[in-house]
Design an enzyme around this catalytic site. Structure first.
Site, PDB file in Angstrom:
ATOM      1  N   ARG A   1      43.457  36.667  52.170  1.00  0.00           N
ATOM      2  CA  ARG A   1      44.322  37.202  51.102  1.00  0.00           C
ATOM      3  C   ARG A   1      43.447  37.973  50.125  1.00  0.00           C
ATOM      4  O   ARG A   1      43.112  37.516  49.046  1.00  0.00           O
ATOM      5  CB  ARG A   1      45.050  36.045  50.398  1.00  0.00           C
ATOM      6  CG  ARG A   1      46.217  36.467  49.539  1.00  0.00           C
ATOM      7  CD  ARG A   1      46.055  35.954  48.116  1.00  0.00           C
ATOM      8  NE  ARG A   1      45.036  36.708  47.414  1.00  0.00           N
ATOM      9  CZ  ARG A   1      44.428  36.313  46.304  1.00  0.00           C
ATOM     10  NH1 ARG A   1      44.686  35.157  45.779  1.00  0.00           N
ATOM     11  NH2 ARG A   1      43.518  37.063  45.704  1.00  0.00           N
TER      12      ARG A   1
ATOM     13  N   ASP B   1      38.243  30.743  42.137  1.00  0.00           N
ATOM     14  CA  ASP B   1      38.399  31.772  41.109  1.00  0.00           C
ATOM     15  C   ASP B   1      39.856  32.184  40.939  1.00  0.00           C
ATOM     16  O   ASP B   1      40.307  32.456  39.826  1.00  0.00           O
ATOM     17  CB  ASP B   1      37.555  32.973  41.558  1.00  0.00           C
ATOM     18  CG  ASP B   1      37.432  34.033  40.500  1.00  0.00           C
ATOM     19  OD1 ASP B   1      37.410  33.676  39.313  1.00  0.00           O
ATOM     20  OD2 ASP B   1      37.332  35.212  40.866  1.00  0.00           O
TER      21      ASP B   1
ATOM     22  N   ASN C   1      46.679  42.400  41.812  1.00  0.00           N
ATOM     23  CA  ASN C   1      45.679  43.437  42.071  1.00  0.00           C
ATOM     24  C   ASN C   1      45.785  43.955  43.497  1.00  0.00           C
ATOM     25  O   ASN C   1      46.285  43.250  44.359  1.00  0.00           O
ATOM     26  CB  ASN C   1      44.274  42.838  41.873  1.00  0.00           C
ATOM     27  CG  ASN C   1      44.037  42.408  40.447  1.00  0.00           C
ATOM     28  OD1 ASN C   1      44.382  43.119  39.526  1.00  0.00           O
ATOM     29  ND2 ASN C   1      43.465  41.226  40.273  1.00  0.00           N
TER      30      ASN C   1
ATOM     31  N   ASN D   1      41.687  39.782  33.734  1.00  0.00           N
ATOM     32  CA  ASN D   1      41.035  39.614  35.034  1.00  0.00           C
ATOM     33  C   ASN D   1      40.004  38.488  34.940  1.00  0.00           C
ATOM     34  O   ASN D   1      39.302  38.383  33.928  1.00  0.00           O
ATOM     35  CB  ASN D   1      40.360  40.925  35.445  1.00  0.00           C
ATOM     36  CG  ASN D   1      39.885  40.886  36.886  1.00  0.00           C
ATOM     37  OD1 ASN D   1      38.992  40.119  37.234  1.00  0.00           O
ATOM     38  ND2 ASN D   1      40.485  41.699  37.727  1.00  0.00           N
TER      39      ASN D   1
ATOM     40  N   TYR E   1      34.197  47.037  41.401  1.00  0.00           N
ATOM     41  CA  TYR E   1      35.077  45.864  41.389  1.00  0.00           C
ATOM     42  C   TYR E   1      36.516  46.369  41.508  1.00  0.00           C
ATOM     43  O   TYR E   1      36.765  47.446  42.026  1.00  0.00           O
ATOM     44  CB  TYR E   1      34.782  45.110  40.072  1.00  0.00           C
ATOM     45  CG  TYR E   1      35.457  43.785  39.908  1.00  0.00           C
ATOM     46  CD1 TYR E   1      35.212  42.735  40.786  1.00  0.00           C
ATOM     47  CD2 TYR E   1      36.345  43.571  38.850  1.00  0.00           C
ATOM     48  CE1 TYR E   1      35.837  41.513  40.608  1.00  0.00           C
ATOM     49  CE2 TYR E   1      36.967  42.339  38.668  1.00  0.00           C
ATOM     50  CZ  TYR E   1      36.713  41.317  39.559  1.00  0.00           C
ATOM     51  OH  TYR E   1      37.330  40.109  39.397  1.00  0.00           O
TER      52      TYR E   1
ATOM     53  N   LYS F   1      32.041  40.371  43.451  1.00  0.00           N
ATOM     54  CA  LYS F   1      32.062  39.252  42.498  1.00  0.00           C
ATOM     55  C   LYS F   1      30.635  38.884  42.099  1.00  0.00           C
ATOM     56  O   LYS F   1      30.356  38.617  40.939  1.00  0.00           O
ATOM     57  CB  LYS F   1      32.755  38.031  43.128  1.00  0.00           C
ATOM     58  CG  LYS F   1      34.247  38.218  43.383  1.00  0.00           C
ATOM     59  CD  LYS F   1      35.096  37.897  42.173  1.00  0.00           C
ATOM     60  CE  LYS F   1      36.561  38.254  42.417  1.00  0.00           C
ATOM     61  NZ  LYS F   1      37.407  38.076  41.236  1.00  0.00           N
TER      62      LYS F   1
ATOM     63  N   GLU G   1      37.030  32.424  47.176  1.00  0.00           N
ATOM     64  CA  GLU G   1      37.651  33.659  46.692  1.00  0.00           C
ATOM     65  C   GLU G   1      38.589  34.234  47.750  1.00  0.00           C
ATOM     66  O   GLU G   1      38.213  34.388  48.919  1.00  0.00           O
ATOM     67  CB  GLU G   1      36.528  34.666  46.401  1.00  0.00           C
ATOM     68  CG  GLU G   1      36.957  35.860  45.609  1.00  0.00           C
ATOM     69  CD  GLU G   1      37.319  35.544  44.153  1.00  0.00           C
ATOM     70  OE1 GLU G   1      36.496  34.945  43.446  1.00  0.00           O
ATOM     71  OE2 GLU G   1      38.436  35.924  43.743  1.00  0.00           O
ATOM     72  N   ASP G   2      39.789  34.511  47.336  1.00  0.00           N
ATOM     73  CA  ASP G   2      40.761  35.229  48.154  1.00  0.00           C
ATOM     74  C   ASP G   2      41.051  34.559  49.506  1.00  0.00           C
ATOM     75  O   ASP G   2      41.161  35.234  50.538  1.00  0.00           O
ATOM     76  CB  ASP G   2      40.344  36.701  48.305  1.00  0.00           C
ATOM     77  CG  ASP G   2      40.448  37.436  46.958  1.00  0.00           C
ATOM     78  OD1 ASP G   2      40.694  36.763  45.931  1.00  0.00           O
ATOM     79  OD2 ASP G   2      40.276  38.662  46.930  1.00  0.00           O
TER      80      ASP G   2
END
Ligand SMILES: O=C([O-])CC(=O)C(=O)O
Ligand SMILES: [Mg+2]
Length: 588
Positions: free
Chosen positions: A189, A302, A444, A488, A136, A207, A279-280
């Site tokens: 991203r 998330d 991060n 996190n 991770y 994840k 996510e992202d």
């Protein structure tokens, strides 16, 4: 090569976990859906012999017993020794420790996951503190950057513009049918590393490994997906080994249509209750997607919601160290994107709930700085919609250090995606204003952290309460050891997802996020506070996840969003009983 069908190969030792979704058990005790909608174009049989050794879901390597070797045509395919899963774990952790480079450890772990899933999860669960940074954050970020060259086995499902009009067909190519959680990215991203296009796949895979290891969701119910609409990353576009579509990102109608087809196909193939975790995604899509699908699908972002719940929990526990109530504090953010505004909103909701005050009143203690400086009302016209609620009356302020001096925050939160932006003058200003400044550097991976743990402790002469998104080692300052926390979303999403799944929750609600956050904060004990911690260690994460799941499920029942009836009496016990165990089963 010998393969036997279902009737000639059975399992003696089916574990007694309750089924947490509709379906039946196959011979290995895996849940299988029965509904017609899950029919794939090919049939499922159970492997024996060489095929069994190559099937990561069922392979046990040298742990196959003598009896199993006879019954499943494995004689001669393995060396004669039989060893236990515990010995295998011992051997693997020694192997992993021999690699000096984190990316090599990552690759060894991915290789194991593709070879022997049970062993992968047993190893990860038994050594969670050590291996979390490997599978991770932060190593997964480097893996995504280099995905093209380290790529070994395709994992997860790739849906690109080439599959437009055929997404349902693509979903049906996936071997598992009873999917309960999808983590999907479009790679725009990835952490604070920017647009990594199709190579963002490492993130959904990482994840979902945590969904299983930390939250106990069965691996077979987890589906990692990357949507490839191109990339604007010039370096990748020019790279020979880039694995994605080599053109610039599709936007507007073309993007929206692909996402719409994807969301419709997920619901059609997996039903109403499948949890879709975004996510992202880049800010501009993340907020829109959540808004567009929150009333028709079970969706969770998330980066906006998971991060918010974990940070709120950390701040609530920090109150035990700094004193005062939540409403007494003043918050300043550097970064006004998904994480920043998501956290700001959840903090405001919690204060409003605690003090019975209107949201716009409590919001006045929450300030955000973006790339153009402090967000103030004179900028309102030109602000993106998600920043507007935070535009308060104040003269313009350009630099963070000046914003700190003028706003006088008690809590400074970094969600900028930009490393080393909490400079010495900023951190020192926090220390001069507060006896115990709360400093959260959340971006991060480690390279993007707003400051290091060492900087936070040194520049505040050991007074900071510090946590970061990526892990930092303990720091010794003037003879005292300071243990930084890891704020996190990994603390939240696995237990949160388990809570939704086990209660059959059909829609997201802010109340569920607050419940998860409160459940996490309640797991921090006096013993942790005595050590300066605002989060519990990850070692007990499965227990923590069960508590989060139970609290989320309780709230879902209260809100009338849970469809699993009757409601189980003891939801913590129920959560624990639903959790996947990586221990090998016996095959008859
Ligand atoms: O992946 C992580 O470590 C946390 C997260 O969601 C992000 O930074 O986007
Ligand atoms: Mg993320």
């Amino acid at each position: 090569m010998e393969t036997s069908n279902v009737s000639s190969s059975t399992v003696a030792d089916i574990d007694d976990n309750p089924t947490i979704a509709g379906g039946v058990r196959d011979v290995y005790g895996e849940d299988r859906a029965t509904e017609d909608q899950f029919v794939t174009p090919w049939s499922v049989t159970v492997a024996s012999g060489y095929t069994l050794l190559r099937d990561p879901h069922f392979n046990k390597g040298l742990a196959f017993t003598e009896k199993e070797r006879d019954a499943h045509y494995l004689r001669g395919l393995l060396p004669p020794t039989v060893i236990s899963q515990e010995i295998q774990v011992k051997k693997m952790i020694q192997n992993i420790r021999q690699y000096q480079v984190p990316l090599q450890k990552y690759m060894a772990m991915m290789d194991l996951q593709e070879r022997n899933e049970g062993l992968f999860y047993k190893l990860l669960i038994d050594h969670v503190e050590e291996l979390l940074p490997v599978v991770y954050t932060p190593t997964v970020g480097e893996a995504c950057q280099k995905y093209g060259s380290i790529f070994m086995h395709p994992q997860g499902l790739y849906i690109s513009l080439k599959e437009k009009g055929r997404i349902l067909e693509v979903l049906r190519n996936w071997p598992e049918k009873n999917i309960q959680v999808i983590v999907v990215t479009d790679g725009e991203r990835i952490l604070g590393l920017g647009d990594l296009g199709c190579q963002g796949m490492g993130i959904p895979i990482g994840k979902l490994s945590l969904y299983t290891a930390l939250g106990g969701v069965r691996p077979s119910s987890c589906l990692p997906i990357t949507i490839d609409v191109g990339t604007n990353n010039e370096k990748l576009l020019n790279e020979e080994l880039y694995i994605g579509l080599k053109h610039r990102r599709a936007t507007g109608k073309e993007y929206a249509e692909l996402l719409e087809e994807f969301m419709t196909a997920c619901k059609q193939n997996y039903g109403e209750k499948v949890l879709i975790q975004f996510e992202d995604f880049a800010n501009h899509n993340a907020f829109d997607l959540l808004e567009r699908y929150r009333s028709t699908h079970l969706v969770f972002n998330d980066d906006i919601q998971g991060t918010a719940a974990v940070v709120l929990a950390g701040i609530v526990s920090a109150l035990n160290l700094v004193g005062g109530s939540l409403g007494d504090h003043r918050f300043l953010f550097l970064g006004a994107g998904e994480a920043g505004t998501g956290i700001a909103e959840l903090i405001a909701l919690e204060i409003s709930k605690r003090t019975n005050s209107p949201l716009d009143e409590v919001s006045k203690n929450i300030w955000l700085v973006d790339s153009k400086g402090l967000i103030v009302s004179s900028r309102k016209e030109s602000l993106q919609h998600f920043k507007k609620p935070w535009a308060h009356e104040h003269e313009p302020v350009e630099k963070l250090v000046d914003a700190v001096k003028q706003i006088k925050p008690t809590v400074l939160i970094g969600t900028s995606g930009q490393g080393r932006t909490f400079t010495q003058d900023v951190v020192e200003a926090m220390a001069s204003l507060n006896k115990k400044p709360i400093i959260l550097a959340l971006s991060n991976p480690t390279s993007q952290s707003e400051c290091t743990a060492e900087e936070a402790y040194t520049w505040t002469q050991g007074h900071a309460i510090f946590a970061s998104g990526s892990p930092f080692s303990p720091v010794e300052y003037e003879g005292k050891v300071f243990v930084p926390g890891q704020a996190n979303n990994a603390y939240i999403f696995p237990g949160f997802g388990l809570g939704l799944i086990m209660s059959g929750t059909i829609r997201m609600h802010d109340g569920l996020l607050l419940a998860a956050s409160e459940a996490l904060a309640s797991q921090v004990t006096q013993e942790h506070y005595d050590r300066g911690l605002i989060y519990p260690p990850f070692t007990n994460i499965r227990k923590i996840s069960a508590h989060i799941a139970a609290k989320v499920a309780t709230k879902a029942y209260e809100l009338g969003l849970a469809t699993r009836l009757p409601q189980p009496k003891d939801l913590v016990k129920f959560a624990e009983s639903c959790m996947y165990s990586p221990n090998y089963r016996s095959y008859r």
